[in-house]
Motif scaffolding. Structure first.
Motif, mmCIF file in Angstrom:
data_model
loop_
_atom_site.group_PDB
_atom_site.id
_atom_site.type_symbol
_atom_site.label_atom_id
_atom_site.label_comp_id
_atom_site.label_asym_id
_atom_site.label_seq_id
_atom_site.Cartn_x
_atom_site.Cartn_y
_atom_site.Cartn_z
ATOM 1 N N ALA A 169 54.600 40.698 44.933
ATOM 2 C CA ALA A 169 53.187 41.758 44.446
ATOM 3 C C ALA A 169 52.852 41.115 43.091
ATOM 4 C CB ALA A 169 53.481 42.994 44.419
ATOM 5 N N SER A 170 51.754 41.275 42.452
ATOM 6 C CA SER A 170 51.502 40.952 41.306
ATOM 7 C C SER A 170 52.112 41.381 40.028
ATOM 8 C CB SER A 170 49.855 40.948 40.858
ATOM 9 O OG SER A 170 49.423 42.374 41.199
ATOM 10 N N ARG A 171 52.432 42.760 40.398
ATOM 11 C CA ARG A 171 53.646 43.413 39.339
ATOM 12 C C ARG A 171 54.523 44.244 40.441
ATOM 13 N NH1 ARG A 171 48.935 44.842 35.413
ATOM 14 N NH2 ARG A 171 49.336 43.462 33.854
ATOM 15 N N GLN A 172 55.712 44.606 39.946
ATOM 16 C CA GLN A 172 56.552 45.321 40.683
ATOM 17 C C GLN A 172 57.618 45.838 39.515
ATOM 18 O OE1 GLN A 172 56.884 42.252 43.240
ATOM 19 N NE2 GLN A 172 56.344 41.301 41.175
ATOM 20 N N ALA A 215 41.995 54.102 37.232
ATOM 21 C CA ALA A 215 41.833 52.685 37.159
ATOM 22 C C ALA A 215 42.373 52.090 38.105
ATOM 23 C CB ALA A 215 41.762 52.351 35.891
ATOM 24 N N LYS A 216 43.690 52.530 38.406
ATOM 25 C CA LYS A 216 44.693 51.873 39.346
ATOM 26 C C LYS A 216 45.210 52.451 40.682
ATOM 27 C CE LYS A 216 46.831 48.431 36.906
ATOM 28 N NZ LYS A 216 48.199 48.055 36.012
ATOM 29 N N SER A 217 44.998 53.640 40.722
ATOM 30 C CA SER A 217 45.631 54.504 41.698
ATOM 31 C C SER A 217 45.556 53.650 42.888
ATOM 32 C CB SER A 217 45.318 55.837 41.700
ATOM 33 O OG SER A 217 43.919 55.891 42.032
ATOM 34 N N GLY A 218 44.525 53.111 43.406
ATOM 35 C CA GLY A 218 44.217 52.483 44.962
ATOM 36 C C GLY A 218 45.112 51.113 44.837
ATOM 37 N N LYS A 219 45.639 50.795 43.786
ATOM 38 C CA LYS A 219 46.362 49.415 43.979
ATOM 39 C C LYS A 219 47.755 49.288 43.993
ATOM 40 C CE LYS A 219 42.364 47.191 41.403
ATOM 41 N NZ LYS A 219 42.268 46.503 40.186
ATOM 42 N N LEU A 220 48.322 50.729 43.607
ATOM 43 C CA LEU A 220 49.663 50.956 43.341
ATOM 44 C C LEU A 220 50.427 51.433 44.824
ATOM 45 C CD1 LEU A 220 49.775 52.401 39.929
ATOM 46 C CD2 LEU A 220 50.345 50.133 40.493
ATOM 47 N N PHE A 221 51.389 50.850 45.168
ATOM 48 C CA PHE A 221 52.084 51.336 46.547
ATOM 49 C C PHE A 221 53.422 51.499 46.485
ATOM 50 C CE2 PHE A 221 47.991 49.312 47.508
ATOM 51 C CZ PHE A 221 47.460 50.161 48.444
ATOM 52 N N ASP A 252 57.758 45.379 33.996
ATOM 53 C CA ASP A 252 56.413 45.502 34.688
ATOM 54 C C ASP A 252 55.968 47.185 34.470
ATOM 55 O OD1 ASP A 252 55.872 42.832 34.941
ATOM 56 O OD2 ASP A 252 56.131 42.861 37.375
ATOM 57 N N PHE A 253 57.177 47.865 34.246
ATOM 58 C CA PHE A 253 56.544 49.488 34.359
ATOM 59 C C PHE A 253 55.478 49.693 33.536
ATOM 60 C CE2 PHE A 253 57.156 53.474 32.569
ATOM 61 C CZ PHE A 253 57.224 54.414 33.900
ATOM 62 N N PHE A 254 55.405 49.065 32.318
ATOM 63 C CA PHE A 254 54.440 49.596 31.196
ATOM 64 C C PHE A 254 53.165 48.970 31.582
ATOM 65 C CE2 PHE A 254 58.948 49.478 29.676
ATOM 66 C CZ PHE A 254 59.077 50.642 29.111
ATOM 67 N N PRO A 255 53.032 47.705 31.728
ATOM 68 C CA PRO A 255 51.505 47.285 32.018
ATOM 69 C C PRO A 255 51.009 47.924 33.349
ATOM 70 C CG PRO A 255 53.022 45.389 32.562
ATOM 71 C CD PRO A 255 53.923 46.684 31.698
ATOM 72 N N MET A 256 52.253 47.962 34.403
ATOM 73 C CA MET A 256 51.461 48.419 35.655
ATOM 74 C C MET A 256 51.002 49.817 35.637
ATOM 75 S SD MET A 256 54.007 47.805 39.085
ATOM 76 C CE MET A 256 54.244 49.003 40.181
ATOM 77 N N PHE A 257 51.682 50.627 34.681
ATOM 78 C CA PHE A 257 51.137 52.164 34.671
ATOM 79 C C PHE A 257 50.459 52.485 33.337
ATOM 80 C CE2 PHE A 257 55.199 52.767 37.467
ATOM 81 C CZ PHE A 257 54.102 53.134 38.488
ATOM 82 N N ASN A 258 49.714 51.039 32.574
ATOM 83 C CA ASN A 258 49.263 51.359 31.607
ATOM 84 C C ASN A 258 49.646 52.338 30.592
ATOM 85 O OD1 ASN A 258 47.074 49.830 32.976
ATOM 86 N ND2 ASN A 258 45.844 51.574 33.464
ATOM 87 N N VAL A 312 54.882 48.638 43.511
ATOM 88 C CA VAL A 312 54.231 47.248 43.470
ATOM 89 C C VAL A 312 52.584 47.545 43.332
ATOM 90 C CG1 VAL A 312 55.833 46.207 45.005
ATOM 91 C CG2 VAL A 312 53.893 47.334 46.069
ATOM 92 N N GLU A 313 52.208 46.478 42.613
ATOM 93 C CA GLU A 313 50.833 46.528 42.500
ATOM 94 C C GLU A 313 50.263 45.320 43.546
ATOM 95 O OE1 GLU A 313 49.622 46.434 38.279
ATOM 96 O OE2 GLU A 313 47.690 45.607 38.763
ATOM 97 N N LEU A 314 49.273 45.826 44.107
ATOM 98 C CA LEU A 314 48.859 45.121 45.197
ATOM 99 C C LEU A 314 46.995 45.069 44.871
ATOM 100 C CD1 LEU A 314 50.796 46.108 48.170
ATOM 101 C CD2 LEU A 314 51.123 43.838 46.752
ATOM 102 N N PRO A 315 46.390 44.040 44.439
ATOM 103 C CA PRO A 315 45.126 44.188 44.084
ATOM 104 C C PRO A 315 44.146 44.135 45.329
ATOM 105 C CG PRO A 315 45.824 41.878 43.632
ATOM 106 C CD PRO A 315 47.133 42.740 43.871
ATOM 107 N N ASP A 316 44.397 43.665 46.348
ATOM 108 C CA ASP A 316 43.465 43.676 47.279
ATOM 109 C C ASP A 316 43.792 43.745 48.653
ATOM 110 O OD1 ASP A 316 44.192 41.061 48.117
ATOM 111 O OD2 ASP A 316 42.972 40.224 46.339
ATOM 112 N N VAL A 317 42.935 44.022 49.578
ATOM 113 C CA VAL A 317 43.339 44.318 51.135
ATOM 114 C C VAL A 317 44.107 43.208 51.581
ATOM 115 C CG1 VAL A 317 42.649 44.973 53.489
ATOM 116 C CG2 VAL A 317 41.530 45.583 51.394
ATOM 117 N N ALA A 318 44.004 42.037 51.340
ATOM 118 C CA ALA A 318 44.903 40.984 51.853
ATOM 119 C C ALA A 318 46.261 41.123 51.254
ATOM 120 C CB ALA A 318 44.172 39.632 51.398
ATOM 121 N N ALA A 319 46.310 41.320 50.127
ATOM 122 C CA ALA A 319 47.703 41.253 49.335
ATOM 123 C C ALA A 319 48.543 42.449 50.122
ATOM 124 C CB ALA A 319 47.632 41.687 47.846
#
Lengths: 441, 401
Positions: free
Chosen positions: A91-94, A51-57, A124-130, A260-267
């Protein structure tokens, strides 16, 4: 028409039992081997967090000082850089994280203390990695900041210490400090343990242990630094002076990871710029001295870069597919023998008006039937193969299981492979000239 | 027996011949590489450690903190040496087949600022060499004043010992004695070369890259103990040692996976290597079986198809032996063709494996072995159908098909 061909194929297979058995066996063995290894390969190379791997950096830079220059950033950051980047909240989460081995003292008397793999991290670790919770939840940001004596434990540790009961509010003694349980994780088995993949690329392909269970203890970072500073496991330290494990926050060591969680390209672009600016700024004040070496990989890129899929598994997959190919060549040869051996019969059918296309179709149906039967036997072999893998002394053994997609894929692969193997023999059979065959008769 | 007529006959079955040859080619490629991997793994699991495996017991403790370590190291060494049948005790940072503890990048050229190589640094106290049974090939052992306290992960010392094989790789053709090894801000000089000192986690491509540094038991070095025991007493000593630790040192945690007789640690370390080797042998067996089945199937078909020709040949004077030889030579030629292609494929596959394992390229001597196995297999597989062919009576020639 297909039904009739099917009927003909069945009769033909019954007539040449030996040849049919050989072909079915070859396909079954080939499918069994390739599906077994493919199941393992799918399991180990799959996306651990679809669900998220493309948003985590995973932002990185080179914090090392001294004469030694590097070509690539180290796998982890020093505390100062990680903390600065984390605290900027760009970032939106870190989440910061660091590995430690800590010592748990069971409160029940008579039980011996033991060592647990511990992750010092931020909330943030817990919500960030579901990460799923069975009881309670993460610690709050405020509690984290004041280094509250709080802890999240895995379901495994909860079972061991509290017999699986709801232990929220109870105490655990770690490294002599009394910590209150605020959350108990539900069964969680990320594959691999993606959030802390460090140094795997230097392991020569021996990465099976990354697929073992995740950490048992999760501490707020400041709490971890208070009670387990000397137990933190650095990726490496560099040469300016010796490293005092009691001052990890200032030590010349890389030991903290930052996600860090970055939801889109701009972020993403903004964060890349932020990372570069931070690096520039730190070099301008003289804290960082080496040429700029920033990098920000996505979770997927990071796992690829670290080569997390064990080399043994890749090797098995290569071998299995070479093996399947051999089985296919075998099948083509045998089908050719079979169809050419039936030249007379085909000649008669052609003379009675069957078109080349009809002969071709009939032969293909027969090849497909062999493939299906081979595939069914291949499924049994796959089940046996997976059972064999589960007996292996590797960390992922318990994860390997037979599932529906593998069944469907096995049948599709065997059908596809046998049809492919049947094309040439069927084509040859359809070229049989009617007259010639009749004359010989 | 002439080869020309056989080749002429094979031309009639170009496609079937090609398929069997290709199957053999692929089998040859996989066979050679799988054999190579099996042999490498078997060789690895017999790796020479340079220490007396069957006379050693490792005791590893977990979670020893520095405050504890100062007293614990000397105290435990004392207590462990008083166990019956223990000949000597060494305090170290790691043991062969245990977790690595001192892996670090280092430099051998003071002018090159980049760390290009890494090795494992063993830390050992004065009892290390004697307890392990190391052999010195040149230079000297450490002197008593060279042992230094541990700071960080290395002792503040200036001398080290190196494995002979590794020394010859680091300084090819040179005398390693006196050469510098730079790690963190320390400069060590090689004072002696030991015949062999395996690293904790030997792999096919790195088994001997290890150094030994002189360290004092205490802070930073109180977790790993090696016991040299009387022959056949390893199990007994280990049981007594664990009992002593549980009784006398309740605050200490025994690291069960890294403790035990060294032969047991060795078995556990190679469990996965062994199971991979067994799996690979299974693949080889299945591969040979499938190839053999293919040959049997196709040869039977050809015999069936050529019954009349065989009858004619028998009628005009060919002996049973001639017919038998015909099919055997035919098979030899087809398999031979496959093997030639297979040797090329073997190197292609080997290049892929090199990427996965950092293994050297397939050594050429595996090719004749692979060829021999496949030729034998082919002859064995064709024997049945060829004998059936030889049994065709001449009278078949007079019958209509």
């Amino acid at each position: 028409m297909l039904g009739y061909y099917f009927f003909l194929a069945l009769r033909s297979l019954r007539r040449t039992r030996m040849l049919t058995a050989l072909m079915v066996l070859a396909i079954a063995v080939g499918i069994g081997a390739s599906m077994t290894t493919l199941s393992v390969m799918f399991l180990l190379s799959g996306d651990p967090l679809p669900a998220k791997s493309g948003k985590l950096f995973f932002p990185q830079l080179d914090p090392s000082t001294g004469a030694t220059l590097r070509h690539t950033p180290m796998d982890l950051l020093d505390y100062t850089s990680a903390h600065d980047l984390w605290q900027a909240h760009r970032a939106s989460r870190q989440a910061m994280l660091a590995n430690a081995a800590t010592r748990v003292q069971p409160t029940v008397s008579g039980q011996a203390p033991f060592i647990v793999q511990t992750l010092a991290t931020t909330s943030d670790f817990f919500p960030m990695f579901n990460v799923p919770f069975r009881y309670g939840g993460a610690w709050s940001a405020q509690d984290e900041q004041r280094a509250a004596r709080e802890v999240v434990i895995s379901s495994t540790l909860n079972q061991r210490l509290f017999g699986g009961a709801n232990s929220v509010g109870r105490d655990v003694v770690i490294n002599g400090a009394q910590l209150r349980v605020v959350g108990v994780l539900d069964d969680w088995r990320p594959r691999p343990r993606f959030y802390m993949v460090v140094g795997a690329r230097f392991s020569g392909g021996d990465t099976a242990d990354l697929y073992g269970p995740p950490h048992d203890v999760y501490l707020p970072m400041p709490t971890g630094i208070d009670i387990a500073q000397a137990d933190m496991q650095p990726f490496t330290c560099w040469s300016d002076g010796m490293v005092d494990p009691h001052h990890m926050t200032t030590a010349a060591c890389a030991w903290v990871g930052l996600w860090v969680e970055l939801p889109d390209v701009a972020a993403r672009d903004a964060y890349r710029r932020f990372l570069e600016d931070y690096d520039d700024q730190q070099r301008s004040i003289g804290r960082l001295t080496h040429p700029k070496l920033t990098r920000m990989m996505s979770l997927h890129e990071w796992l690829d870069f670290q080569q997390v899929v064990p080399a043994d598994v890749k090797l098995q997959t290569w071998l299995a597919f070479a093996f399947l190919l051999i089985c296919l060549f075998n099948t083509v040869g045998l089908l050719l023998a079979k169809f050419i051996g039936r030249s007379n019969e085909i000649g008669v059918r052609r003379a009675l008006g069957a078109s080349r296309k009809a002969i071709f179709g009939q032969c293909l149906v027969e090849a497909g039937l062999i493939g299906l039967i081979g595939g069914l036997f291949g499924l049994f072999m796959t089940v046996a193969g997976i059972y064999a893998i589960r007996q292996q002394p590797v960390a992922y053994a318990d994860l390997v299981a037979v599932d529906m997609p593998v069944f469907v894929l096995a049948l599709a692969l065997s059908l596809g492979a046998s049809l492919l193997a049947g094309v040439f023999p069927a084509f040859r059979a359809s070229r049989v000239a009617p007259a010639l065959q009749l004359k010989v008769q | 027996m002439q080869i020309a007529p056989i080749l002429a006959a094979l031309k009639k079955h170009r496609m079937a011949t090609f398929l069997i040859a290709m199957e053999i080619a692929l089998a040859c490629a996989v066979l050679c590489n799988a054999l190579y991997l099996v042999v490498e793994r078997v060789r690895l699991s017999h790796v020479e450690t340079g220490v007396d495996d069957d006379r050693l017991v490792a005791i590893s403790l977990a979670g020893v903190d520095d405050a504890q370590a100062v007293d614990l190291g000397p105290r435990l060494r004392q207590k462990l040496s008083s166990i019956p049948n223990v000949e000597s005790v060494a305090v170290a940072n790691a043991t062969p087949f245990g977790p690595q503890a001192g892996e670090a990048g280092f430099r051998i050229d003071p002018n090159d600022p980049v760390y290009r190589i890494q090795a494992h640094f063993y830390l050992g106290d004065a009892g290390f060499a004697k307890t392990l049974g190391l052999r010195l090939v040149s230079g000297r052992w450490f002197t008593a004043d060279e042992y230094a306290p541990v700071d960080g992960f290395l002792p503040k010392a200036s001398s080290l010992l190196v494995d002979a094989d590794y020394a010859s790789k680091l300084w090819p053709g040179q005398n390693p004695l006196g050469k510098p090894v730079l790690v963190t801000n320390l400069t060590f000089r090689v004072v002696g070369v030991v015949a062999r000192m395996v690293r904790p986690n030997p792999s096919p491509f790195a088994a001997t890259n290890s150094f030994i540094t002189p360290a004092l038991a205490g802070k930073g070095m109180a977790s790993v103990y090696l016991l040299r025991v009387a022959p056949e007493k390893a199990q007994d000593v280990f049981a007594r040692a664990t009992a002593m630790i549980t009784r006398d040192e309740p605050s200490v945690i025994l690291d069960a996976t890294a403790s035990g007789p060294l032969t047991q640690l060795r078995d556990a370390y190679f469990a996965n290597t062994r199971s991979m080797a067994i799996m690979m042998v299974g693949v080889i067996a299945a591969l040979l079986l499938v190839s053999a089945l293919g040959i049997v199937g196709l040869a039977s078909f050809w015999v069936q198809q050529r019954r009349q020709q065989i009858g004619i040949r028998r009628a005009i004077g060919a002996t049973r032996r001639d017919i038998l030889h015909y099919f055997q030579i035919e098979n030899f030629l087809i398999v031979g063709g496959g093997i030639v292609v297979g040797m090329v494929l073997a190197y292609v596959l080997s290049a892929v494996l090199m990427k996965l394992y950092e293994l050297p390229l397939l050594p050429a001597y595996y090719l004749p072995y692979g060829a021999l196995i496949l030729w034998l297999l082919g002859q064995l597989a064709v024997l049945g159908p060829a004998r059936r062919a030889a049994a065709v009576p001449p009278v078949v020639a007079t019958r209509n098909a």
